[in-house]
Design a protein around this motif. Structure first.
Motif, mmCIF file in Angstrom:
data_model
loop_
_atom_site.group_PDB
_atom_site.id
_atom_site.type_symbol
_atom_site.label_atom_id
_atom_site.label_comp_id
_atom_site.label_asym_id
_atom_site.label_seq_id
_atom_site.Cartn_x
_atom_site.Cartn_y
_atom_site.Cartn_z
ATOM 1 N N ILE A 51 0.836 -1.209 0.000
ATOM 2 C CA ILE A 51 0.000 0.000 0.000
ATOM 3 C C ILE A 51 0.868 1.256 0.000
ATOM 4 C CG2 ILE A 51 -1.583 1.351 1.438
ATOM 5 C CD1 ILE A 51 -2.852 -1.349 2.257
ATOM 6 N N ALA A 52 1.932 1.250 0.798
ATOM 7 C CA ALA A 52 2.802 2.429 0.875
ATOM 8 C C ALA A 52 3.522 2.660 -0.448
ATOM 9 C CB ALA A 52 3.814 2.258 2.012
ATOM 10 N N ALA A 53 4.029 1.587 -1.054
ATOM 11 C CA ALA A 53 4.737 1.716 -2.329
ATOM 12 C C ALA A 53 3.787 2.123 -3.449
ATOM 13 C CB ALA A 53 5.423 0.394 -2.671
ATOM 14 N N MET B 58 12.406 8.664 -0.423
ATOM 15 C CA MET B 58 11.450 9.668 -0.894
ATOM 16 C C MET B 58 10.029 9.407 -0.394
ATOM 17 S SD MET B 58 13.369 11.676 -2.674
ATOM 18 C CE MET B 58 12.195 12.643 -3.620
ATOM 19 N N ASN B 59 9.807 8.250 0.235
ATOM 20 C CA ASN B 59 8.461 7.846 0.627
ATOM 21 C C ASN B 59 8.468 7.513 2.123
ATOM 22 O OD1 ASN B 59 6.035 6.523 1.119
ATOM 23 N ND2 ASN B 59 6.033 5.426 -0.839
ATOM 24 N N ALA B 60 7.995 8.455 2.947
ATOM 25 C CA ALA B 60 8.041 8.277 4.409
ATOM 26 C C ALA B 60 7.187 7.108 4.865
ATOM 27 C CB ALA B 60 7.590 9.563 5.103
ATOM 28 N N SER B 61 6.023 6.912 4.223
ATOM 29 C CA SER B 61 5.141 5.805 4.611
ATOM 30 C C SER B 61 5.805 4.462 4.335
ATOM 31 C CB SER B 61 3.807 5.896 3.860
ATOM 32 O OG SER B 61 3.115 7.071 4.222
ATOM 33 N N GLY C 243 0.070 -8.751 -8.175
ATOM 34 C CA GLY C 243 -0.342 -9.011 -6.796
ATOM 35 C C GLY C 243 -0.445 -7.768 -5.947
ATOM 36 N N GLY C 244 -0.415 -6.609 -6.575
ATOM 37 C CA GLY C 244 -0.447 -5.370 -5.810
ATOM 38 C C GLY C 244 -1.822 -4.740 -5.687
#
Length: 249
Positions: free
Chosen positions: A34-36, A45-48, A79-80
């Motif tokens: 979910i975060a990616a 670059m992506n804190a989550s 699968g995402g």
């Protein structure tokens, strides 16, 4: 001590974290996907994503499974197709529940959550029916034997922390969700290591429950958390001290 913190302590005393280890990786993978999916596959670059990967590593999730989850989130692997859901309802003793889930089948998950609530004597609520009873906060837990309250407050305020809460064996640093990364960095720069760090829902007020209702609520929360689609459960219950003492005996 907040209801969610008491529940975490109860789980620790019952050894449920180890017992659930087999399902933890599945839940961690969903968080990473979910975060990616939302912010890209670069942890810098992506804190989550950085937080999700840190939580996965904290439970010793293998690096290859973390990489696979990131690639599913960015679309490099199939699968995402995972969606975040939030369910609201009431449990034994009239306790309010917020139930976070990550699922590839919304119909299946809502049916399973509704069944669990109904079987425990609770019910599903409409969107917004109990969410207003909670505040979303960044929460970092620190060992009370390693740091003082004044030390944590001084460092935390530099990053934007709002408060330091005495939770018995530990201190909880609270901050606004948008300040979570800056508060984490302030502690990292000061070489203060937290026991856990996450975004959480904190009840504005706690509802006292008696021991029989608390036991029914615990069983319900265990059943919900055993569901692989459920990522977290928040309640506004004030678990009675008699129950904590009973579990320690």
């Amino acid at each position: 001590m907040a209801g969610h913190s008491k529940w975490a302590n109860i789980q620790h005393r019952k050894g449920r974290q180890d017992a659930k280890r087999g399902k933890i990786f599945t839940k961690m993978a969903k968080d990473i996907i979910i975060a990616a999916k939302a912010g890209g596959g670069d942890v810098n670059m992506n804190a989550s994503l950085r937080l999700a990967v840190a939580k996965a590593k904290a439970v010793n999730m293998p690096n290859d499974r973390i990489d696979t989850a990131v690639k599913k989130g960015t679309g490099e692997l199939a699968g995402g197709d995972i969606n975040e859901m939030m369910y609201e309802g009431y449990g034994p003793g009239g306790v309010a529940l917020l139930i976070e889930a990550a699922t590839d089948n919304k119909n299946r998950t809502v049916a399973e959550v509704r069944y669990a609530l109904s079987k425990a004597g609770g019910s599903m609520g409409e969107a917004g029916s109990v969410a207003w009873m909670f505040d979303k906060k960044g929460v970092m837990i620190f060992d009370k034997e390693a740091y003082t309250e004044d030390q944590l407050l001084e460092i935390g305020l530099e990053g934007g922390a709002e408060d330091v809460i005495d939770e018995g064996d530990s201190f909880a640093v609270h901050c606004a969700p948008e300040d979570f990364s800056s508060v984490q960095k302030a502690f990292e720069d000061a070489e203060c290591v937290s026991q856990s760090a996450e975004l959480s829902f904190i009840p504005k007020n706690l509802l006292e429950v008696d021991v029989p209702s608390a036991k029914k609520l615990m069983n319900l929360m265990e059943k919900l958390e055993d569901n692989e689609d459920v990522t977290d459960v928040y309640v506004n219950a004030d678990f009675p001290d008699e129950l904590m003492a009973e579990m320690e005996g």
